[in-house]
Design a protein around this motif. Structure first.
Motif, PDB file in Angstrom:
ATOM      1  N   GLY A 165      -1.198   7.605  15.328  1.00 46.21           N
ATOM      2  CA  GLY A 165      -2.586   8.122  14.980  1.00 46.21           C
ATOM      3  C   GLY A 165      -3.738   8.009  15.802  1.00 46.21           C
ATOM      4  O   GLY A 165      -4.641   8.847  16.018  1.00 46.21           O
ATOM      5  N   LEU A 166      -3.711   6.824  16.714  1.00 51.88           N
ATOM      6  CA  LEU A 166      -4.882   6.761  17.536  1.00 51.88           C
ATOM      7  C   LEU A 166      -4.411   7.756  18.750  1.00 51.88           C
ATOM      8  O   LEU A 166      -5.586   8.198  19.511  1.00 51.88           O
ATOM      9  CB  LEU A 166      -4.759   5.377  18.338  1.00 51.88           C
ATOM     10  N   MET A 167      -3.317   7.941  19.233  1.00 47.81           N
ATOM     11  CA  MET A 167      -3.148   8.778  20.413  1.00 47.81           C
ATOM     12  C   MET A 167      -3.296  10.441  19.885  1.00 47.81           C
ATOM     13  O   MET A 167      -3.795  11.234  20.719  1.00 47.81           O
ATOM     14  CB  MET A 167      -1.824   8.653  20.875  1.00 47.81           C
ATOM     15  N   ASP A 168      -2.825  10.766  18.939  1.00 45.84           N
ATOM     16  CA  ASP A 168      -2.726  12.373  18.350  1.00 45.84           C
ATOM     17  C   ASP A 168      -4.196  12.911  17.787  1.00 45.84           C
ATOM     18  O   ASP A 168      -4.107  14.284  17.641  1.00 45.84           O
ATOM     19  CB  ASP A 168      -1.307  12.537  17.717  1.00 45.84           C
ATOM     20  N   SER A 169      -4.891  11.895  16.838  1.00 48.80           N
ATOM     21  CA  SER A 169      -6.048  12.492  16.207  1.00 48.80           C
ATOM     22  C   SER A 169      -6.968  12.853  17.295  1.00 48.80           C
ATOM     23  O   SER A 169      -6.891  12.448  18.550  1.00 48.80           O
ATOM     24  CB  SER A 169      -6.787  11.462  15.290  1.00 48.80           C
ATOM     25  N   TYR A 215       0.281  14.366  14.404  1.00 49.26           N
ATOM     26  CA  TYR A 215       1.325  15.097  14.967  1.00 49.26           C
ATOM     27  C   TYR A 215       2.124  16.086  14.063  1.00 49.26           C
ATOM     28  O   TYR A 215       2.569  17.018  14.676  1.00 49.26           O
ATOM     29  CB  TYR A 215       2.647  13.930  15.427  1.00 49.26           C
ATOM     30  N   TYR A 216       2.424  15.816  12.855  1.00 52.90           N
ATOM     31  CA  TYR A 216       3.160  16.706  12.045  1.00 52.90           C
ATOM     32  C   TYR A 216       2.315  18.010  11.894  1.00 52.90           C
ATOM     33  O   TYR A 216       2.842  18.923  11.565  1.00 52.90           O
ATOM     34  CB  TYR A 216       3.788  16.074  10.896  1.00 52.90           C
ATOM     35  N   LEU A 217       1.086  17.994  11.884  1.00 54.33           N
ATOM     36  CA  LEU A 217       0.088  19.002  11.526  1.00 54.33           C
ATOM     37  C   LEU A 217       0.509  19.932  13.023  1.00 54.33           C
ATOM     38  O   LEU A 217       0.514  21.141  12.498  1.00 54.33           O
ATOM     39  CB  LEU A 217      -1.194  18.688  11.487  1.00 54.33           C
ATOM     40  N   LYS A 218       0.475  19.445  14.002  1.00 50.06           N
ATOM     41  CA  LYS A 218       0.763  20.150  15.079  1.00 50.06           C
ATOM     42  C   LYS A 218       2.398  20.826  15.215  1.00 50.06           C
ATOM     43  O   LYS A 218       2.502  21.873  15.691  1.00 50.06           O
ATOM     44  CB  LYS A 218       0.328  19.398  16.508  1.00 50.06           C
ATOM     45  N   THR A 232      -5.856  22.760  12.233  1.00 47.95           N
ATOM     46  CA  THR A 232      -7.095  21.661  11.673  1.00 47.95           C
ATOM     47  C   THR A 232      -7.444  20.857  12.499  1.00 47.95           C
ATOM     48  O   THR A 232      -6.906  20.542  13.613  1.00 47.95           O
ATOM     49  CB  THR A 232      -6.706  21.318  10.413  1.00 47.95           C
ATOM     50  N   LYS A 233      -8.667  20.079  12.372  1.00 42.96           N
ATOM     51  CA  LYS A 233      -8.909  19.092  13.143  1.00 42.96           C
ATOM     52  C   LYS A 233      -8.644  17.770  12.336  1.00 42.96           C
ATOM     53  O   LYS A 233      -8.465  17.893  11.285  1.00 42.96           O
ATOM     54  CB  LYS A 233     -10.594  18.872  13.578  1.00 42.96           C
ATOM     55  N   PHE A 278       7.109   6.719   4.671  1.00 39.38           N
ATOM     56  CA  PHE A 278       5.749   7.266   5.236  1.00 39.38           C
ATOM     57  C   PHE A 278       5.858   8.254   6.373  1.00 39.38           C
ATOM     58  O   PHE A 278       5.245   9.006   6.375  1.00 39.38           O
ATOM     59  CB  PHE A 278       4.904   6.123   5.404  1.00 39.38           C
ATOM     60  N   LEU A 279       7.059   8.454   6.912  1.00 38.68           N
ATOM     61  CA  LEU A 279       7.370   9.365   7.923  1.00 38.68           C
ATOM     62  C   LEU A 279       7.478  10.763   6.920  1.00 38.68           C
ATOM     63  O   LEU A 279       6.951  11.734   7.216  1.00 38.68           O
ATOM     64  CB  LEU A 279       8.500   9.241   8.602  1.00 38.68           C
ATOM     65  N   SER A 280       8.172  10.643   5.943  1.00 38.26           N
ATOM     66  CA  SER A 280       8.195  11.922   4.936  1.00 38.26           C
ATOM     67  C   SER A 280       6.995  12.019   4.226  1.00 38.26           C
ATOM     68  O   SER A 280       6.642  13.434   4.118  1.00 38.26           O
ATOM     69  CB  SER A 280       9.223  11.568   3.992  1.00 38.26           C
ATOM     70  N   PHE A 281       6.091  11.127   3.964  1.00 38.47           N
ATOM     71  CA  PHE A 281       4.655  11.372   3.607  1.00 38.47           C
ATOM     72  C   PHE A 281       4.032  12.079   4.439  1.00 38.47           C
ATOM     73  O   PHE A 281       3.129  13.043   4.197  1.00 38.47           O
ATOM     74  CB  PHE A 281       4.064  10.023   2.961  1.00 38.47           C
ATOM     75  N   SER A 282       3.824  11.740   5.615  1.00 35.57           N
ATOM     76  CA  SER A 282       3.214  12.417   6.712  1.00 35.57           C
ATOM     77  C   SER A 282       3.644  13.967   6.919  1.00 35.57           C
ATOM     78  O   SER A 282       2.634  14.758   7.114  1.00 35.57           O
ATOM     79  CB  SER A 282       3.385  11.851   8.185  1.00 35.57           C
ATOM     80  N   LYS A 283       5.141  14.106   6.983  1.00 36.33           N
ATOM     81  CA  LYS A 283       5.495  15.319   7.091  1.00 36.33           C
ATOM     82  C   LYS A 283       5.143  16.037   5.897  1.00 36.33           C
ATOM     83  O   LYS A 283       4.633  17.510   5.865  1.00 36.33           O
ATOM     84  CB  LYS A 283       6.968  15.410   6.895  1.00 36.33           C
TER      85      LYS A 283
END
Length: 474
Positions: free
Chosen positions: A200-204, A144-147, A153-154, A111-116
């Motif tokens: 997710g809680l910290m970076d969204s 995090y990976y979006l940044k 994006t938001k 799921f790290l790879s999925f998030s990337k």
């Protein structure tokens, strides 16, 4: 608005629980409202690729090098589904494990790879999402990976169940060559673990969960699962939004799995459904007695300790012993509960249990029962109480989370069910006995069924609330 849903499961392609129902129904509702919606999901081995088209290929940095990934797309109900094809998913039998009781050892790099891949997919296409809506711990690293990959994006992160956080040793990130933000680490310095939920809680940009009461509950230490400090700190950037249900699937007027269709205006077919359910579960002689149903995972979260294991006799045995009602139960789960249910079924002819997961049987149970028992210890939202009300089956619930938000106790003139607190064997029995007594008031029962069936639990209201959240952060 352009909305990308990031999820590990979604109907109509993959499902292990309510998360899949929520993503599929909410996405279709957004599309019907005129928004442009994509759902980014893993392409599991059990998904039929017929009708999917290959959209693009790209490289995911992981495992000490680059791994090739492919995206297949398909439109359903006005929504574009983008499936990530990679051996992590396409060569596996299940979603999180071969069975629900045996998670894959490499779920962290999976799921790290999925998030990337979510971020890399958006970076590789001309389609620019206004909002990326991430669902539960499997997508916790997406913001995090979006940044990291500079995708503008938001992000909104939805907690479907705070108890499941995606906690792994830091070494799991090293073997997948994945950079992990400090926000993903949780615990004393010498024992820090990766916690995908925390990331997710910290970076969204905004946090939601699936009912207002559950949001209040998880901000307190008793139910915060160790993350209540973060949720309190982000109180002004978080909100609870109750789930809806899909009336295309859960609707007694059109349900193909039940023997007779009926509506809030014409409820006659419900009696036929009760007779059919009693026949299905081999319960003869209970047509004129209250029939209780349960459809549940057999787990402590669902109140089965209080129902089956505490006290002698236990709460369920006390409910059954006078033979003035019948109980049907459908579910799978912990062996200790299965064993106790088997013992009780051998002792009481008015209990019938099927250790199985069956969608058609679930529909029959919702339509045929008079009452639905749901004594959950905690319930972020709950869907079965909403299904039950739509079918005129009055829910009996512990007042927690979404159960508290959706069921009005029968002591009120607009009551739609029975609610109790605290969760104890005595309270379960007391409330079931109250329902048994209410069953004798045929006029009152019929009016309560009508009220419950007229409750609007469609996704439209929930979708409008999400759009307000999206607009507030754009």
């Amino acid at each position: 608005m352009k909305i990308l849903m990031a999820t590990s499961e979604t109907v109509p392609f993959s499902k292990s629980g309510g998360l899949a129902d929520v993503v599929g129904a909410l996405s279709a509702t957004f599309a019907a409202m005129g928004h442009e919606v994509k759902v980014f999901m893993p392409m599991y081995s059990f998904i039929d690729k017929k009708g999917w088209t290959k959209a693009l290929s790209f490289q995911i940095p992981m495992l000490g090098g680059n791994e090739k990934a492919e995206i297949y797309e398909k439109e359903e109900n006005g929504v574009i589904y983008a499936g990530l094809s990679h051996p992590y998913f396409s060569k596996r039998l299940g979603i999180y494990g071969d069975t629900s009781f045996q998670p894959y050892a490499d779920n962290c790099p999976r799921f790290l790879s999925f998030s990337k891949a979510v971020a890399l997919y958006l970076a590789a296409t001309d389609w620019k999402a206004d909002i990326v809506h991430c669902h539960d711990w499997t997508t916790g690293l997406v913001p995090y990976y979006l940044k990291y990959f500079k995708v503008e994006t938001k992000t909104v992160f939805t907690i479907h169940n705070l108890a499941y956080q995606g906690v792994f040793p830091p070494f799991d990130a090293i073997i997948s060559s994945s950079r992990i933000p400090h926000s993903a680490l949780r615990g004393p310095k010498a024992h820090e673990n990766i916690n995908m939920m925390v990331a997710g809680l910290m970076d969204s940009d905004f946090i939601t969960t699936v009912s207002p009461t559950y949001m209040e509950e998880i901000r307190e230490s008793a139910m915060g699962c160790g993350l209540d400090d973060i949720l309190r700190a982000r109180k002004d950037e978080s909100k609870g939004i109750i789930n809806g249900i899909d009336y295309n699937e859960w609707n007694p007027e059109i349900d193909k799995d039940i023997v007779a269709n009926y509506s809030s205006e014409n409820r006659e077919g419900k009696e036929e459904c009760k007779k059919d359910l009693l026949k299905e579960f081999k319960l003869q002689g209970y047509d004129d007695k209250p029939l209780f149903s349960m459809i549940s995972r057999l787990a402590d979260q669902k109140g089965f300790d209080e129902l089956l294991l505490e006290g002698e006799p236990c709460a369920l045995e006390r409910i059954l012993k006078n033979d003035d009602c019948a109980v049907v139960l459908i579910g799978t789960g912990d062996a200790k509960y299965v064993t106790k249910l088997s013992l009780l079924m051998s002792k009481y002819k008015n209990l019938s249990v099927k250790i199985a997961f069956s969608a058609p049987l679930s529909h029959k149970a919702e339509a045929g029962a008079d009452f639905f028992l749901m004594p959950s210890r905690f319930e972020p939202c709950g869907l079965n109480q909403l299904y039950s009300m739509k079918y005129g089956t009055l829910p009996i619930v512990h007042t927690t989370g979404g159960l508290k938000d959706t069921v009005i106790d029968m002591t009120n003139e607009d009551g739609t069910g029975f609610a109790f607190s605290p969760l104890t064997p005595d309270k379960i029995v007391e409330t079931v006995e109250r329902a048994k007594a209410f069953y004798k008031d045929k006029e009152g029962l019929d009016k309560a069924r009508e009220r419950a069936m007229k409750v609007d639990s469609t996704w439209k209201h929930s979708a409008e609330e999400y759009i307000k959240v999206y607009s507030s952060i754009l």
